[in-house]
Design a protein around this motif. Structure first.
Motif, PDB file in Angstrom:
ATOM      1  N   ILE A   1       0.834  -1.201   0.000  1.00 56.37           N
ATOM      2  CA  ILE A   1       0.000   0.000   0.000  1.00 56.37           C
ATOM      3  C   ILE A   1       0.873   1.257   0.000  1.00 56.37           C
ATOM      4  N   GLY A   2       1.878   1.285   0.859  1.00 53.22           N
ATOM      5  CA  GLY A   2       2.775   2.439   0.916  1.00 53.22           C
ATOM      6  C   GLY A   2       3.517   2.638  -0.388  1.00 53.22           C
ATOM      7  N   SER A   3       4.009   1.560  -0.957  1.00 53.00           N
ATOM      8  CA  SER A   3       4.714   1.664  -2.240  1.00 53.00           C
ATOM      9  C   SER A   3       3.799   2.222  -3.320  1.00 53.00           C
ATOM     10  N   ARG A   4       2.552   1.804  -3.306  1.00 49.77           N
ATOM     11  CA  ARG A   4       1.595   2.295  -4.311  1.00 49.77           C
ATOM     12  C   ARG A   4       1.275   3.768  -4.087  1.00 49.77           C
ATOM     13  N   LEU A   5       1.212   4.205  -2.825  1.00 50.87           N
ATOM     14  CA  LEU A   5       1.006   5.622  -2.545  1.00 50.87           C
ATOM     15  C   LEU A   5       2.182   6.455  -3.057  1.00 50.87           C
ATOM     16  N   ILE A   6       3.390   5.953  -2.866  1.00 51.77           N
ATOM     17  CA  ILE A   6       4.567   6.665  -3.378  1.00 51.77           C
ATOM     18  C   ILE A   6       4.522   6.718  -4.901  1.00 51.77           C
ATOM     19  N   GLN A   7       4.143   5.629  -5.549  1.00 56.04           N
ATOM     20  CA  GLN A   7       4.011   5.632  -7.018  1.00 56.04           C
ATOM     21  C   GLN A   7       3.014   6.680  -7.469  1.00 56.04           C
ATOM     22  N   GLU A   8       1.929   6.830  -6.739  1.00 58.93           N
ATOM     23  CA  GLU A   8       0.938   7.849  -7.096  1.00 58.93           C
ATOM     24  C   GLU A   8       1.529   9.247  -6.924  1.00 58.93           C
ATOM     25  N   CYS A   9       2.346   9.460  -5.897  1.00 61.47           N
ATOM     26  CA  CYS A   9       3.027  10.744  -5.727  1.00 61.47           C
ATOM     27  C   CYS A   9       3.990  11.000  -6.888  1.00 61.47           C
ATOM     28  N   GLU A  10       4.662   9.957  -7.350  1.00 65.37           N
ATOM     29  CA  GLU A  10       5.545  10.103  -8.510  1.00 65.37           C
ATOM     30  C   GLU A  10       4.745  10.535  -9.738  1.00 65.37           C
ATOM     31  N   ARG A  11       3.579   9.921  -9.923  1.00 65.34           N
ATOM     32  CA  ARG A  11       2.734  10.283 -11.062  1.00 65.34           C
ATOM     33  C   ARG A  11       2.283  11.739 -10.943  1.00 65.34           C
ATOM     34  N   LEU A  12       1.871  12.132  -9.753  1.00 66.36           N
ATOM     35  CA  LEU A  12       1.435  13.508  -9.537  1.00 66.36           C
ATOM     36  C   LEU A  12       2.574  14.494  -9.767  1.00 66.36           C
ATOM     37  N   ALA A  13       3.778  14.125  -9.358  1.00 63.43           N
ATOM     38  CA  ALA A  13       4.936  15.001  -9.572  1.00 63.43           C
ATOM     39  C   ALA A  13       5.192  15.205 -11.061  1.00 63.43           C
ATOM     40  N   LYS A  14       5.072  14.153 -11.834  1.00 61.82           N
ATOM     41  CA  LYS A  14       5.259  14.287 -13.282  1.00 61.82           C
ATOM     42  C   LYS A  14       4.190  15.183 -13.889  1.00 61.82           C
ATOM     43  N   VAL A  15       2.949  15.008 -13.462  1.00 59.47           N
ATOM     44  CA  VAL A  15       1.858  15.866 -13.934  1.00 59.47           C
ATOM     45  C   VAL A  15       2.140  17.313 -13.539  1.00 59.47           C
ATOM     46  N   ASN A  16       2.757  17.499 -12.382  1.00 59.11           N
ATOM     47  CA  ASN A  16       3.113  18.814 -11.849  1.00 59.11           C
ATOM     48  C   ASN A  16       4.367  19.381 -12.523  1.00 59.11           C
ATOM     49  N   GLN A  17       4.900  18.650 -13.495  1.00 58.31           N
ATOM     50  CA  GLN A  17       6.105  19.031 -14.243  1.00 58.31           C
ATOM     51  C   GLN A  17       7.331  19.165 -13.342  1.00 58.31           C
ATOM     52  N   SER A  18       7.411  18.289 -12.353  1.00 58.43           N
ATOM     53  CA  SER A  18       8.577  18.222 -11.479  1.00 58.43           C
ATOM     54  C   SER A  18       9.508  17.133 -11.989  1.00 58.43           C
ATOM     55  N   ASN A  19      10.789  17.361 -11.859  1.00 57.97           N
ATOM     56  CA  ASN A  19      11.781  16.365 -12.270  1.00 57.97           C
ATOM     57  C   ASN A  19      12.238  15.479 -11.119  1.00 57.97           C
ATOM     58  N   HIS A  20      11.889  15.883  -9.903  1.00 57.89           N
ATOM     59  CA  HIS A  20      12.323  15.146  -8.720  1.00 57.89           C
ATOM     60  C   HIS A  20      11.185  15.084  -7.714  1.00 57.89           C
ATOM     61  N   LEU A  21      11.120  13.980  -6.969  1.00 57.29           N
ATOM     62  CA  LEU A  21      10.191  13.827  -5.861  1.00 57.29           C
ATOM     63  C   LEU A  21      11.029  13.634  -4.603  1.00 57.29           C
ATOM     64  N   ALA A  22      10.794  14.468  -3.596  1.00 58.02           N
ATOM     65  CA  ALA A  22      11.608  14.454  -2.386  1.00 58.02           C
ATOM     66  C   ALA A  22      10.761  14.161  -1.147  1.00 58.02           C
ATOM     67  N   LEU A  23      11.454  13.859  -0.071  1.00 56.70           N
ATOM     68  CA  LEU A  23      10.857  13.625   1.243  1.00 56.70           C
ATOM     69  C   LEU A  23      11.915  13.923   2.277  1.00 56.70           C
ATOM     70  N   ASP A  24      11.505  14.013   3.530  1.00 56.88           N
ATOM     71  CA  ASP A  24      12.496  14.081   4.597  1.00 56.88           C
ATOM     72  C   ASP A  24      12.070  13.141   5.718  1.00 56.88           C
ATOM     73  N   THR A  25      13.070  12.637   6.408  1.00 55.52           N
ATOM     74  CA  THR A  25      12.847  11.745   7.539  1.00 55.52           C
ATOM     75  C   THR A  25      14.011  11.898   8.505  1.00 55.52           C
ATOM     76  N   SER A  26      13.900  11.339   9.676  1.00 51.65           N
ATOM     77  CA  SER A  26      14.969  11.409  10.657  1.00 51.65           C
ATOM     78  C   SER A  26      16.173  10.581  10.215  1.00 51.65           C
ATOM     79  N   GLU A  27      17.360  11.125  10.441  1.00 50.76           N
ATOM     80  CA  GLU A  27      18.568  10.349  10.144  1.00 50.76           C
ATOM     81  C   GLU A  27      18.670   9.129  11.058  1.00 50.76           C
TER      82      GLU A  27
END
Length: 171
Positions: A109-135
């Motif tokens: 489920i999480g992987s599929r949500l990330i894939q959907e974010c990738e699709r949205l980023a492409k539609v948004n004309q972004s070349n990169h999809l980023a996130l932040d988390t604790s080191e």
């Protein structure tokens, strides 16, 4: 976006009738292991008003199973992504408030949500999809790395008690 199913969970846009309190409780539940590690992720303790605000600044997807919210992610387009040199880049989109109910983790489920974010980023004309988390959340860094994200930079947010890693994936 058309709703879709994965592992019996329907993924769809957050609707005005969805309970922000229920969504906040899901975030608290999914982030509880991180809180147990001593990490003060915003999602470990945010109030419903904070959840609503964070959702309104992006595009939120939810996963629903048996009328309960069991997964979520909020996508932030290029114009909503900021806070560090990389995140301020004009061709970078990002996501946050990413959670899957603990009983449903490991089903894709999480992987599929990330894939959907990738699709949205492409539609948004972004070349990169980023996130932040604790080191310190090595298991999360490994999870994202396995999905093609790479370390970009460290950043310190005032609202958390750790140094974050910004990770990004070229689309």
């Amino acid at each position: 976006m058309q709703p879709f199913q994965i592992s019996g969970v329907t993924i769809r846009e957050l609707e005005p009738t969805d309970s922000i309190e229920e969504l906040t409780a899901l975030l608290h539940l999914a982030y509880a292991p991180l809180a147990d590690m001593g990490l003060k992720f915003w999602a470990t303790h945010q109030l419903p008003v904070d959840t609503r605000d964070r959702c309104s600044n992006g595009f939120t997807l939810v996963g629903e199973l048996d009328k309960a919210l069991v997964a979520t992610v909020t996508f932030y387009g290029r114009s909503e992504t900021s806070g560090s040199p990389w995140l301020n880049s004009p061709d970078v989109a990002s996501f946050g408030q990413f959670a899957v109910h603990p009983n449903l983790q490991g089903l894709g489920i999480g992987s599929r949500l990330i894939q959907e974010c990738e699709r949205l980023a492409k539609v948004n004309q972004s070349n990169h999809l980023a996130l932040d988390t604790s080191e310190n959340a090595v298991h999360l860094i490994d999870y994202y790395r396995a999905r093609g994200f790479r370390f970009v930079e460290h950043v310190r947010w005032d609202s958390v008690n750790y140094r974050s890693v910004v990770m990004s994936k070229q689309l």
